[in-house]
Write a protein that holds these residues in place. Structure first.
Motif, short mmCIF file in Angstrom:
data_model
loop_
_atom_site.label_atom_id
_atom_site.label_comp_id
_atom_site.label_asym_id
_atom_site.label_seq_id
_atom_site.Cartn_x
_atom_site.Cartn_y
_atom_site.Cartn_z
N UNK A 175 42.40 31.51 46.87
CA UNK A 175 42.99 32.75 46.36
C UNK A 175 44.19 32.46 45.47
N UNK A 176 44.94 31.41 45.77
CA UNK A 176 46.08 31.05 44.93
C UNK A 176 45.61 30.59 43.55
N UNK A 177 44.53 29.85 43.49
CA UNK A 177 44.01 29.40 42.19
C UNK A 177 43.38 30.55 41.41
N UNK A 178 42.90 31.55 42.11
CA UNK A 178 42.31 32.69 41.41
C UNK A 178 43.35 33.41 40.55
N UNK A 179 44.62 33.27 40.89
CA UNK A 179 45.67 33.93 40.10
C UNK A 179 45.65 33.47 38.64
N UNK A 188 42.32 42.62 38.61
CA UNK A 188 43.59 42.92 37.96
C UNK A 188 44.71 42.25 38.73
N UNK A 189 45.85 42.07 38.09
CA UNK A 189 46.95 41.38 38.75
C UNK A 189 47.44 42.15 39.97
N UNK A 190 47.48 43.47 39.88
CA UNK A 190 47.93 44.27 41.02
C UNK A 190 46.96 44.13 42.19
N UNK A 191 45.68 44.13 41.88
CA UNK A 191 44.68 43.98 42.94
C UNK A 191 44.76 42.60 43.59
N UNK A 192 44.97 41.56 42.77
CA UNK A 192 45.11 40.23 43.34
C UNK A 192 46.37 40.14 44.20
N UNK A 193 47.45 40.74 43.72
CA UNK A 193 48.70 40.72 44.48
C UNK A 193 48.54 41.38 45.84
N UNK A 194 47.76 42.43 45.90
CA UNK A 194 47.53 43.10 47.18
C UNK A 194 46.76 42.20 48.15
N UNK A 195 45.76 41.50 47.63
CA UNK A 195 45.01 40.57 48.48
C UNK A 195 45.89 39.41 48.94
N UNK A 196 46.71 38.91 48.03
CA UNK A 196 47.56 37.77 48.35
C UNK A 196 48.56 38.12 49.44
N UNK A 197 49.19 39.26 49.36
CA UNK A 197 50.15 39.66 50.36
C UNK A 197 49.49 39.92 51.71
N UNK A 276 44.07 43.01 57.74
CA UNK A 276 43.67 44.07 56.81
C UNK A 276 42.66 43.51 55.82
N UNK A 277 41.51 44.19 55.70
CA UNK A 277 40.50 43.87 54.71
C UNK A 277 40.77 44.72 53.47
N UNK A 278 41.32 44.07 52.44
CA UNK A 278 41.73 44.82 51.25
C UNK A 278 40.52 45.35 50.50
N UNK A 279 39.44 44.59 50.44
CA UNK A 279 38.26 45.03 49.69
C UNK A 279 37.69 46.32 50.25
N UNK A 280 37.68 46.46 51.57
CA UNK A 280 37.14 47.67 52.21
C UNK A 280 38.23 48.66 52.60
N UNK A 281 39.48 48.22 52.49
CA UNK A 281 40.61 49.04 52.91
C UNK A 281 40.46 49.46 54.38
N UNK A 282 40.21 48.48 55.22
CA UNK A 282 40.03 48.71 56.65
C UNK A 282 40.92 47.75 57.44
N UNK A 283 41.33 48.19 58.62
CA UNK A 283 42.12 47.38 59.52
C UNK A 283 41.24 46.98 60.70
N UNK A 284 41.38 45.73 61.13
CA UNK A 284 40.57 45.20 62.23
C UNK A 284 41.49 44.52 63.24
#
Length: 542
Positions: A175-179, A188-197, A276-284
């Motif tokens: 994920x770090x290299x995907x940046x 998008x950068x915002x979407x990647x930032x959300x996944x990274x955090x 948190x699964x960002x792609x599905x916006x679900x918490x597990x």
């Protein structure tokens, strides 16, 4: 046979030592989500700081430094949160250390192979076990350049290993290299930032026996109520006594629910992790606990009802049931799976294929499944197989470790024993001795089906060979037994064959007398042929 390696004895695989179940957090309010985000971000920052300190200590780390790190984290979180963070850091450093050692061994094997092949003349033939020289001068030159690259990597990896230096990325290196390749990844950068955090958040706590419901930090009651002990800086967000926050929704596990409920009711340790699964916006939430390893039964007891031999392949499991004498019963079975797509899809495909296999084994009454003890760690390097990219891609895509781990865990719940055998020559010998005899006009036996028979027979202690060559003198047992199916201690093994009445010629069947006596004639005979003929007495003359 002198060039064949010695085969290892089959053994019963140990059962799982832990259990993990996951469920979704539902009915969360906006306040619940915000509290989870703040807790995860705060504890994630502390975990990153602690991991940096652990990596800085290197091989000089000891119990005193571990206690100092925990004391530093306690005021900004809590004693239990500090314990969970330092333990997770220790496990992550140990895993990185183990991965560095495996990488070092891979580089050493690659350098050793390249040096050997470069020392041979161009175009020299190799053997099955030792590779030959390179095919052309151009390839030799390219491999010589690659040798210098690998030697440089090996020097750096060995220096890091001796110094105790590891390379760890919280959140994942991929994920770090995907940046740096966001257009290629379609992010998008915002979407990647959300996944990274979200990947760097830390909301997990180990269980503790004797505490209420088995965990004092993240607690789930038998009725499904989930509450979190908030860190000290976030204590103002609490909505329950003792600095706890209770989520609105209720938790319900669909798998192993009774086992989890028994542990919670007995206040036994249960570890929880919220992510948190960002792609599905679900918490597990994932619950895990240790369990005593299931006591293995003797190999002979597991094979009392026969065995199912399973050959693992890149896209399917080839299975065949064998009886107690090593003979295939019925038709082969194939359980397919598709390993393309995301990791969750691949894991689901593997679980579904193994579930179908175990259901079939249960229906057959078999209590043992034989699999190969495969390990492709050193078999998929480009230095060993050269330009065989398709073969390297094939063995790299085979989920041997995942299949083995899943099968052992799922078979433990059904009471089926998993037997691991030596994988040497199973495909070759199985195709040589079983593929052609078991192929008919109504059944097409593949090489993988024949390999499953070889695996099952090896688990039973039988040789893969179908039968020995018959005596050259005659077709009876006068020169010894023609088969190797019977064990040396089998009753009646040395006795004669049962006596079958009737003639012993090839042209007349054994039951000819019985069938002639009961058979109705098909032709009309002459009546005179049934009259009795008597010879006249001779005349005596002088």
């Amino acid at each position: 046979m002198g060039g064949l390696r010695k085969l290892a004895a089959p053994f019963v695989a140990l059962g799982p030592s832990g259990v993990a179940v996951r469920t979704r957090l539902k009915q969360l309010t906006a306040t619940d989500v915000e509290v989870l985000r703040q807790v995860g971000a705060h504890l994630g920052a502390l975990a990153s700081r602690d991991l940096k300190a652990r990596c800085r200590d290197g091989l000089g780390h000891d119990a005193a430094s571990w206690a100092a790190r925990k004391r530093e984290l306690t005021p900004v979180s809590s004693a239990r949160w500090a314990g969970a963070i330092t333990k997770a850091t220790h496990d992550q450093w140990a895993l990185a250390r183990s991965s560095a050692h495996a990488h070092l061994q891979t580089l050493e094997a690659g350098v050793r192979t390249l040096r050997h092949r470069l020392s041979l003349p161009v175009g020299e033939k190799g053997s099955k076990k030792v590779p030959g020289g390179y095919r052309s001068r151009r390839e030799w030159h390219a491999k010589a350049r690659r040798l210098h690259v690998l030697e440089d990597r090996l020097r750096r990896a060995r220096a890091d290993w001796e110094a105790g230096k590891v390379h760890v990325v919280r959140g994942g290196r991929r994920l770090a290299r995907t940046r740096h390749h966001l257009p290629a990844a379609g992010l998008a950068e915002a979407r990647w930032r959300e996944r990274w955090e979200a990947a760097r958040w830390f909301v997990q706590a180990d269980g503790e026996s004797g505490k209420r419901f088995g965990n004092e930090t993240i607690r789930i009651a038998p009725d499904g109520e989930l509450s979190i002990r908030l860190p000290a800086p976030l204590i103002h967000l609490a909505n329950a006594p003792h600095g706890r926050y209770v989520l609105t929704g209720r938790i319900r596990f669909a798998h192993r629910v009774q086992e989890w409920a028994d542990r919670v009711a007995a206040n036994r340790a249960v570890a929880y992790r919220i992510h948190h699964d960002v792609a599905r916006d679900r918490w597990y939430v994932t619950a895990s606990w240790q369990k005593p390893v299931t006591r293995t039964i003797p190999l002979e007891a597991a094979l009392a009802e026969g065995v199912i031999g399973v050959d693992m392949n890149a896209d399917h499991l080839a299975a065949w049931r064998l009886d107690t004498h090593g003979n295939p019963v019925g038709n082969p079975r194939r359980f397919t799976y598709d390993l393309t797509g995301p990791a969750a899809h691949r894991d689901a495909q593997v679980r579904h294929a193994l579930a179908r296999l175990l259901h079939w084994a249960t229906a057959c009454g078999v209590k043992a499944i034989a699999v190969e003890d495969l390990d492709f760690t050193a078999e998929k390097t480009r230095e060993k197989h050269g330009g065989r990219k398709r073969f390297r891609r094939l063995i790299s895509g085979m989920p041997t470790a995942r299949l083995r781990g899943r099968l052992v865990s799922m078979a433990d719940q059904t009471g089926i024993t998993v037997i691991a055998v030596d994988p040497a020559y199973t495909s070759k010998w199985g195709a040589q001795h079983w593929q052609k005899p078991l192929t008919s006009s109504t059944r097409r036996t593949t090489r993988h089906d024949a390999a499953s028979i070889a695996i099952g027979r090896r688990a039973q202690g039988y040789p893969v060979r179908r039968r020995t060559a018959p005596p050259r003198t005659h077709q009876s047992d006068g020169c010894g037994h023609r088969t190797v199916q019977a064990a040396p201690d089998s009753a009646g093994r040395e006795g004669p064959r049962p006596r079958i009445p009737g003639p012993r010629t090839r042209s007349v069947p054994p039951d000819t007398e019985r069938t002639r006596a009961t058979r109705t004639p098909n032709t009309v005979r002459d009546v005179r042929s049934e009259q009795e003929w008597v010879q006249d007495s001779l005349l005596l003359t002088e």
